[in-house]
Design a protein around this motif. Structure first.
Motif, mmCIF file in Angstrom:
data_model
loop_
_atom_site.group_PDB
_atom_site.id
_atom_site.type_symbol
_atom_site.label_atom_id
_atom_site.label_comp_id
_atom_site.label_asym_id
_atom_site.label_seq_id
_atom_site.Cartn_x
_atom_site.Cartn_y
_atom_site.Cartn_z
ATOM 1 N N GLN A 116 0.834 -1.207 0.000
ATOM 2 C CA GLN A 116 0.000 0.000 0.000
ATOM 3 C C GLN A 116 0.875 1.267 0.000
ATOM 4 O O GLN A 116 0.562 2.272 -0.648
ATOM 5 N N GLU A 132 -5.337 4.635 13.452
ATOM 6 C CA GLU A 132 -4.346 3.589 13.205
ATOM 7 C C GLU A 132 -3.418 3.344 14.388
ATOM 8 O O GLU A 132 -2.602 2.434 14.364
ATOM 9 N N HIS A 141 -18.913 4.387 7.091
ATOM 10 C CA HIS A 141 -18.947 3.110 6.355
ATOM 11 C C HIS A 141 -17.607 2.874 5.661
ATOM 12 O O HIS A 141 -17.042 1.780 5.705
ATOM 13 N N LYS A 142 -17.079 3.932 5.076
ATOM 14 C CA LYS A 142 -15.782 3.846 4.389
ATOM 15 C C LYS A 142 -14.666 3.587 5.406
ATOM 16 O O LYS A 142 -13.811 2.733 5.209
ATOM 17 N N ARG A 143 -14.699 4.328 6.521
ATOM 18 C CA ARG A 143 -13.653 4.226 7.549
ATOM 19 C C ARG A 143 -13.643 2.844 8.179
ATOM 20 O O ARG A 143 -12.578 2.301 8.477
ATOM 21 N N PHE A 144 -14.822 2.257 8.384
ATOM 22 C CA PHE A 144 -14.901 0.943 9.037
ATOM 23 C C PHE A 144 -14.925 -0.184 8.005
ATOM 24 O O PHE A 144 -15.650 -1.166 8.158
ATOM 25 N N ASN A 145 -14.107 0.009 6.956
ATOM 26 C CA ASN A 145 -13.870 -1.064 6.004
ATOM 27 C C ASN A 145 -15.151 -1.584 5.372
ATOM 28 O O ASN A 145 -15.349 -2.778 5.209
ATOM 29 N N LYS A 146 -16.056 -0.651 5.053
ATOM 30 C CA LYS A 146 -17.322 -0.978 4.377
ATOM 31 C C LYS A 146 -18.111 -2.035 5.157
ATOM 32 O O LYS A 146 -18.595 -3.016 4.609
ATOM 33 N N ASP A 147 -18.221 -1.810 6.445
ATOM 34 C CA ASP A 147 -18.935 -2.701 7.363
ATOM 35 C C ASP A 147 -20.416 -2.780 6.971
ATOM 36 O O ASP A 147 -21.063 -1.767 6.728
ATOM 37 N N LYS A 189 -22.989 -8.357 1.579
ATOM 38 C CA LYS A 189 -21.886 -8.666 2.512
ATOM 39 C C LYS A 189 -22.285 -9.735 3.516
ATOM 40 O O LYS A 189 -21.464 -10.555 3.921
#
Length: 1528
Positions: free
Chosen positions: A29, A980, A1036-1042, A1072
């Protein structure tokens, strides 16, 4: 990579940089990010660590790696250039006559020959450090060199006593055969020895140390080491002395030349051992006086293949070289002078005065306390040790009071006879190996900590075998250990230092009590590397010899000064023990005590306490072990912390009790709780084994203080403990039982255990209570013995209401003060204000102001305004305050770890002793006043929160100004540093998730129930729905598309009629998690709401098939989703989500309403029925609805199945349990408060649409078809057994219920036996008669019991084909009568037992793996004193007679069995006889087969074999036993 080697770095392309980054192990990454940023060779040379972190979001570790490796690369390239310029030197082969020790260029070639990368040869320069040689003349000491360290340059004569040094790399020579090697070794030693002896100077020659000054990747004096296969080769080589010197000279040389010393060279990456071979020369004047020594040096001649001796030569030391003497006369003349100087030097060294003794006691104190006066109670210690000497094991008291996190033990006998054995006499410890510290895939760090019981008990890690262990874990030698265990050690240390314990929270102590070997040195290296420095590492060694090896190794990583500064050498273990005991916060080996049943006390061993790790146990002499020094130093801080808003600690209560501090005010709720507790403790025959007292309190009103005061004041009469958070009820119950029975002789005679459970939900309490009851039952404690009292302390926004609901169990603590409390608080406030500024005791001030809304709002507003005056809104500290205020406002009990704060503020890593000071110094004055410092009760990791939720809310309001909370929350989500940061990550992620996901629940103490999290509710109501949606998208984006965030987005969108977006997000969530019934339910709800919206839009227009097609399609999609939800829910073994069935019926009912209102069916109900029930399709709908006909014609059947499922489920289980929801994101949207009433209504609606609407005008029912009659029965409420029995529950209009039941029965055939009704109709017919008999015992309508029994014979003979409701009716209909003959009774019991067997099977299928207390069986009827149908008493009649006001009161009375003691109930019900066998209840009566009756309250079952009486209840599981009493 070859291309990179041949091209200058500045000419590298972006792709080349990426290739190089990959080769040094950088994550993909980051490589991609740097490639995207167009980083080529030129830019690579300019990169800084700061740039990498700021611009690419890179963490510190990878950034540091890139910079260091880049620097190494540059250094290597430069050295390569120099090496190429000296190619002629590199190409030069060593001649026969050249120096016997191979030079560095030889070594360089050897590297190439052995396949070693050139870079590796060159890269050694990057880790070179100066070091000292082995102490001269010290033979046999444990000393180590570190590879690539550099000795001081070769030297000549200094003062005759200080040795001169000469180096030989000897790399090639060391690989020669024995004869050649000995000749070369002897030649160098004897030449050097003769030179030293002739000038009368001590000297040491070193083999394995670079002697060349050529720049070929090595430097002069660099330690390389040589392989030594056989040490005797070198020792025997000195036999050349006799052949090289004359007779008398050789004897002198023997005396002056010491035997070779083999000093190991430590190399962390080596798999073989190498050495530096050293020979000391000591020309004592008594031996060499007046003598000059000439030598004939041995030399192996290849031509003759033998050793020849050179001509006799006199050598001398000239500077750093050994050279032949040119002027013999002059040399001989000066012999006397040299002897005189040597003699003087020897005398001078012999009479040196001893040096001043350092103050090791003070040094040890400063190191262990990090410069404080006392050892910190909260600091963790990691111990690294090898074999303890026997006498040292008597001096380990100081270790017993240290908070030891883990021990790295290199003594394989430690458990059987060493330190571990001694430690286990006093403490509990978990014995591990290094491989146990590998986290399994998918396991979180927090779960791993629980798995290994870290922080609860010391983890004892056996690093090199364990002799008493039966498994395959044996001791291995050094080299085997390095080959097999180094990786395990590295992983173990890395996990502890980088993921479990933050820097500054722990200290590593190396206790060197035996000779040091390589594994323990490797352990130092790993800790030094992962702790990023030496400041938290201490070495304690009594033996200087042990320390020497340690020191020489450690010098490979840091300077001698640092090592000496953090080491204690020469101090006996007994002295270390005494010194450290003096500065510990508790006195050593103080005994704790617990109260016992006979009113005395027993000693409470520390190790036993540690084994009950889920409880914080309060002993009778709790805190008495606190040392006077600690009280003196910390008293004021402890008190100040409490009044500033901290939680009350046991030390607060102890200091007040012992009069070291002012008394803490006891609120009136304390008296109320104490009174309830006394009432519970008083002996009572009907006492429950587990009792409950609940404290409900406003946040910040002192509820927790009241609870802890109650525990503190009862610790001498009861066994008291606080349940630690995060442990399962099973573990807590196990430890609570151990605590109750500890040191008691008889389990029947023990003091009750008072357990404080804080901030847990109702479900956890129920689980704990259940586990404790099971334990009491298993232990066969006599009924009526109080064993446990659960004191629950929960926050609530309406404590008074909770208290009124159950005054015998609940106590409220509110912000409102009584007149007496006001007087106490006012007096206390005056005293405190003399000691502290008001802002330092804000929480107490708020309490004394009574939190009156208007008054307190003004006070807090003024306080915060004053506090924030002049604050720098752009500073990072203000940003931190905003973030913490946001979390504290919306997430209960939230905090931010101190290491998160430091990461955000970019504070550099500091010495732990200054860390707290540095952090507080970096905070602004404003932040220091509003933050309160917390410590995790388990890990002691530090964190901060704002002193009070009201202050947090006001700070948020004032600091934001015109800025909106949406922006702040968005900034928090995008704060990569916080997200992080690895330490405390799980807590931070949980709080951040709760900020966006946790919905308010009254059952969890919130003010109201909410559809979204309070933050989202605020943003959508006060700011805009669009911003709330935007915020959830970012989350949603921050939590890995939970998937659960996608589910929330679907809900939020359909709330605002954004149905296309809602559908999109529901699809994402369902893709999902396709098997999650709650997410599938949300998808169904999207279409349900969409359908409702479309129906609403059609209200004002004439409905046609064309304009309703979209609505019909949406409704059918909803039904499809709900059916998928039902399927997923039924297959889920852990939970039962009924929402799909409710949703399907709801949408189906509204769809029927829409269809029947269509123009094409208007005023033509039969046409509508004909369309829904037959193949008939009217022309008006044929084309527009062509895709729906099949599904619409199946609507009746699908709705019927769903209604039957709901009916059966409600027949099985109670619906008023109100269990708290586990997963706030999952819980279903459609809340149905009274499912039974809902079912009656929907069954009626279903019947209405499928029966003739004009039925009321038809005077005779004989004209109706059987289908029409059935649908009419549905409409009247007789469509299923639940609806029928629900008519009994509504006792307000008894006549109406009678009328309805009679009407239902009239719709059945007059001779149902002949009519051959299907099974469902048969069930409903019989149930209607039973219900009618319950309502009117005088009524002639109910048929005789025998007729119903005859009718029930039409149920399928094979019981597995019977409906559960049919089997349930069989247990009622065939329950024997008093006047039945024995044969009749036996025949009936046989039918009942057969029905019960199949009922149980379907019951357990329904129950799945859900605990019984979560799905309690529903009892429909009780056995009464009547005959025939009159003997069945419906539950509603019992509840009416009991007259219980509130639901909670009703539950408590039923649960405690108080209902059965009421005279009116006792008169109504009939006790039946039975017996118990080992806790199992059997019914007296059946002769052929035992009839097992489950007891609904297991603690009431006697443990022995007793004759009993009990009341009988009828459920869908079969008959159950209530109120079991032993027959007198």
């Amino acid at each position: 990579m070859e291309e990179l080697d041949n091209l200058p770095i500045e000419n590298w392309t972006e792709s080349m940089v990426s290739t190089w980054l990959s080769s040094i192990g950088v994550k993909e990454q980051y490589i991609k990010k740097l490639h995207d940023e167009e980083v080529d060779g030129r830019i690579l040379l300019e990169l800084t660590e700061e740039f990498l972190k700021r611009e690419t979001g890179m963490k510190s570790g990878p950034a540091l790696l890139i910079i260091n490796k880049r620097n190494e690369l540059v250094s290597t390239v430069q050295k390569k250039k120099k090496a190429q310029n000296r190619q002629e030197i590199l190409n030069k082969e060593p001649s026969e006559s050249s120096d016997c020790g191979a030079s560095s260029q030889d070594l360089g070639k050897k590297c190439l020959k052995e396949g070693v990368n050139k870079d590796q040869c060159a890269n050694v320069l990057t880790t070179k450090k100066d070091c000292k040689p082995r102490p001269f003349g010290k033979e046999g000491i444990d000393f180590t060199y570190f590879k690539h360290n550099v000795l001081q340059p070769e030297s000549g004569i200094i003062d005759f006593i200080t040795p001169c040094h000469e180096y030989k790399s000897f790399a090639i020579a060391a690989t020669l055969d024995r004869q050649r090697l000995q000749a070369k070794f002897a030649k160098e030693v004897l030449k050097f020895a003769a030179g030293c002896m002739n000038v009368r100077s001590n000297g040491t020659i070193h083999f394995g140390v670079m002697d060349s000054r050529d720049d070929t990747g090595y430097v002069h004096g660099e330690i390389i080491g040589i392989p030594v296969m056989e040490k005797d080769i070198y020792v025997d080589a000195l036999d050349h002395i006799e052949r090289s010197f004359s007779g008398s000279d050789s004897e002198h040389v023997r005396q002056c030349v010491r035997p070779p010393q083999f000093i190991e060279v430590a190399d962390l990456n080596a798999t073989t051992t190498s050495y530096v071979v050293e020979v000391d020369i000591v020309p004592a004047v008594s031996i060499v006086k007046n003598r000059v020594y000439s030598v004939r040096l041995p030399n192996f001649k290849e031509k003759s293949n033998k050793i020849e001796h050179e001509k006799e030569t006199i050598y001398r030391r000239v500077g750093s070289k050994t050279e032949p003497v040119s002027d013999h006369n002059e040399f001989y003349q000066r012999v006397g002078d040299r002897d005189t100087q040597r003699e003087a030097a020897e005398q001078s060294s012999a009479f040196r005065s001893p040096g001043l003794c350092p103050d090791l006691g003070r040094k040890l104190t400063m190191l262990v306390t990090s410069g404080k006066k006392l050892i910190e109670k909260e600091k963790w210690y990691i111990l690294v040790t090898n074999k303890f000497q026997k006498e040292d094991l008597t001096s380990i008291d100081f270790l017993l009071n240290l908070k030891i996190f883990c021990v790295f033990d290199f003594d394989p006998n430690s458990k059987s006879s060493g330190l571990c054995h001694e430690y286990l006499q006093h403490h509990a410890a978990n014995l591990h190996f290094m491989q146990n510290y590998q986290i399994p895939n998918g396991m979180s760090v927090r779960d791993f900590e629980s798995h290994l019981h870290l922080f609860e008990q010391t983890s004892w890690i056996f690093c090199n075998g364990r002799s008493d262990f039966k498994g395959n874990e044996s001791y291995c030698d050094e080299m085997t250990w390095i080959q097999t265990k180094t990786t395990l050690l590295r992983d173990c240390v890395s996990l502890i230092c980088k993921q479990i314990l933050p820097k500054g929270t722990f200290q590593v102590i190396f206790l060197l009590t035996s000779p040091v070997d390589k594994p323990i040195l490797h352990t130092f290296y790993e800790f030094f590397t992962d702790m990023e420095g030496h400041e938290d590492i201490i070495c304690i060694s009594e033996s200087e010899e042990n320390f020497q090896k340690w020191q020489s190794f450690a010098e490979g990583s840091c300077t001698t000064e640092i090592i000496n500064r953090s080491s204690i050498v020469g101090m006996k273990m007994s002295h270390v023990n005494a010194t450290l005991q003096r500065i510990q916060p508790v006195t050593t080996r103080t005994s704790k005590h617990l109260p016992v049943f006979v009113k005395g006390e027993c000693r409470f061993e520390k190790r036993e306490e540690e084994r009950m790790y889920s409880l914080e146990i309060i002993s009778t002499d709790h805190c008495d072990e606190t040392s006077p020094e600690f009280i003196e130093n910390e008293k004021e801080n402890i008190e100040k912390h409490f009044y500033h808003g901290g939680k009350v600690s046991w030390l607060n209560l102890w200091l007040a009790e012992k009069k070291f501090a002012e008394e803490i005010i006891k609120r009136e709720a304390y008296q109320e709780v104490s009174k309830l507790l006394n009432n519970v403790v008083k002996s009572n025959v009907d006492q429950l084994s587990v009792s409950n007292i609940n404290i409900y309190h406003h946040p910040g009103s002192g509820g927790s203080t009241v609870a802890r005061q109650v525990l503190w004041d009862n610790r001498k009469d009861l066994r008291c403990a606080v349940v630690k958070p995060s442990y399962t009820p099973t573990i807590v119950a196990e430890h609570a039982v151990q605590l109750r029975e500890y040191e008691e002789k008889d389990p029947q005679k023990c003091l009750p255990v008072l357990l404080l459970v804080e901030d847990s939900d109702k479900e956890y309490l129920d689980d704990l209570r259940n586990e404790l009851e099971v334990a009491v039952n298993t232990k066969k404690i006599v009924q009526g013995t109080l064993c446990f009292i659960l004191l629950s302390c929960r926050r609530s926004h309406n404590p008074e209401k909770m208290s009124k609901e159950s005054p015998l169990q609940n106590v409220s603590v509110t912000h409102k003060l009584s007149p007496e409390e006001k007087r106490q608080f006012a007096g206390k406030r005056k005293k405190l204000e003399q000691q502290y500024q008001p802002e330092f005791i804000l929480t107490f001030v708020l309490m004394s102001e009574e939190f009156e809304h208007q008054k307190i709002a003004e006070y807090v507003e003024q306080f915060v305004r004053h506090l924030l005056q002049g604050i720098d809104h752009d500073s990072v500290v203000t940003r931190l305050i905003r973030y913490v205020a946001l979390l504290n406002t919306y997430v209960q009990n939230s905090f931010l770890s101190q290491s998160h704060c430091e990461a955000l503020m970019e504070l550099p890593l500091r010495l732990s002793r200054f860390r707290q000071h540095a952090f507080e110094g970096a905070l602004s004055e404003h932040a220091r006043l509003v933050f309160i410092h917390l410590r995790d009760e388990r890990t002691y990791i530090e964190s901060i929160r704002i002193i009070h939720p009201l202050v947090a809310k006001e700070i948020l309001h004032q600091l934001l100004g015109k800025e909106q909370q949406h922006s702040l929350a968005m900034a928090l989500l995008r704060e990569n540093v916080l997200f992080e940061h690895r330490f405390g990550k799980e807590d931070y992620m949980r709080f951040l998730r709760d900020l966006f996901m946790r919905r308010c629940r009254i059952s969890k103490g919130d003010e109201s129930d909410s559809f979204f999290s309070p933050l989202i509710e605020h943003v959508r109501e006060k700011e805009s729905p669009e911003k709330a949606i935007e915020l959830l998208k970012e989350a949603h984006k921050r939590f890995n598309k939970d998937a659960f965030f996608a589910q929330q987005l679907a809900r939020l969108n359909y709330k605002y009629d954004k149905f296309e977006e809602a559908e999109y997000w529901a699809d994402i969530a369902a893709t999902k998690m396709p098997q999650n019934s709650y997410i599938l339910d949300t998808k169904g709800q999207v279409y349900r709401r969409w359908f409702q919206a479309k129906c609403k839009a059609l209200e004002k227009v004439s409905k046609t098939a064309e304009n309703t097609a979209g609505a019909v399609e949406t409704a059918l999609k909803a039904i499809e989703c709900f059916q998928a939800c039902e399927k997923a829910a039924v297959s889920d073994k852990e939970t039962m989500n009924n929402s799909g069935f409710f949703g399907e019926v709801d949408v189906g009912s509204n769809l029927l309403k829409l269809i029947s209102s269509l123009q094409v069916f208007s005023n033509r109900h039969p046409d509508c029925l004909k369309y829904l029930l037959t193949d008939y399709i009217p022309k008006g709908v044929q084309q527009p609805w062509e895709n729906f006909h099949c599904k619409l014609k199946n609507l009746k059947n699908t709705m019927h199945v769903a209604l039957e499922w709901i009916s059966e489920d409600l027949s099985y289980f109670q619906t008023d349990l109100n269990a708290d929801e586990d997963e706030v994101a999952e819980s279903c949207e459609m809340t149905i408060s009274n499912p039974r009433h809902w079912l009656v209504t929907k069954t009626s609606v279903y019947g209405k649409y499928f029966s003739d609407a004009c039925l009321s005008t038809v005077k005779s029912t004989s004209n109706l078809t059987p289908f029409m009659k059935r649908m009419t029965i549905h409409r009247l409420g007789g469509g299923n057994i639940t609806s029928i029995f629900s008519l009994l529950t509504d006792q307000k209009d008894k006549d109406q219920a009678l009328k309805v039941l009679k009407e239902i029965i009239s719709l059945y055939p007059s001779d149902p036996v002949k009519a051959k009704l299907d099974q469902m109709d048969l069930v409903n017919y019989i149930a209607s008669h039973i219900a009618l008999s319950c309502l009117s015992t005088q009524s002639p309508e109910p048929v005789a019991l025998k007729d119903l029994q005859r009718l029930s014979r039409q149920f399928p003979k094979e019981k597995q084909h019977c409906l559960s409701s049919a089997l349930f009716l069989l247990t009622l209909l065939f329950w024997p009568e008093e006047n039945d003959s024995e044969e009749e009774k036996e025949s009936k019991y046989e039918i009942v037992l057969s029905a019960v067997e199949f009922l149980k099977r379907s019951y357990w299928t329904k129950m799945k793996d859900i605990p019984q207390r979560k799905r309690r069986i529903y009892t429909h009827f009780f056995l009464g004193n009547g005959a025939g149908l009159d003997k069945f008493v419906h539950k509603s009649k019992m509840e009416t007679m009991a007259k219980l006001p509130s639901l909670s009161e009703k539950r408590m009375k039923w649960f405690r069995g108080e209902v059965w003691k009421m005279p009116q109930i006792a008169k109504l019900l009939k006790p039946v006889a039975g017996w118990t066998e080992d806790g199992t209840v059997y019914l007296e009566g059946p002769q052929r087969k035992k009839f097992y009756i489950p007891a609904l309250y297991s603690p009431s079952v006697p443990f022995g074999n007793e004759n009993i009486l009990f009341y009988l209840g009828f459920t869908y599981r079969g008959p159950v036993a209530y109120n079991i009493t032993v027959k007198k």
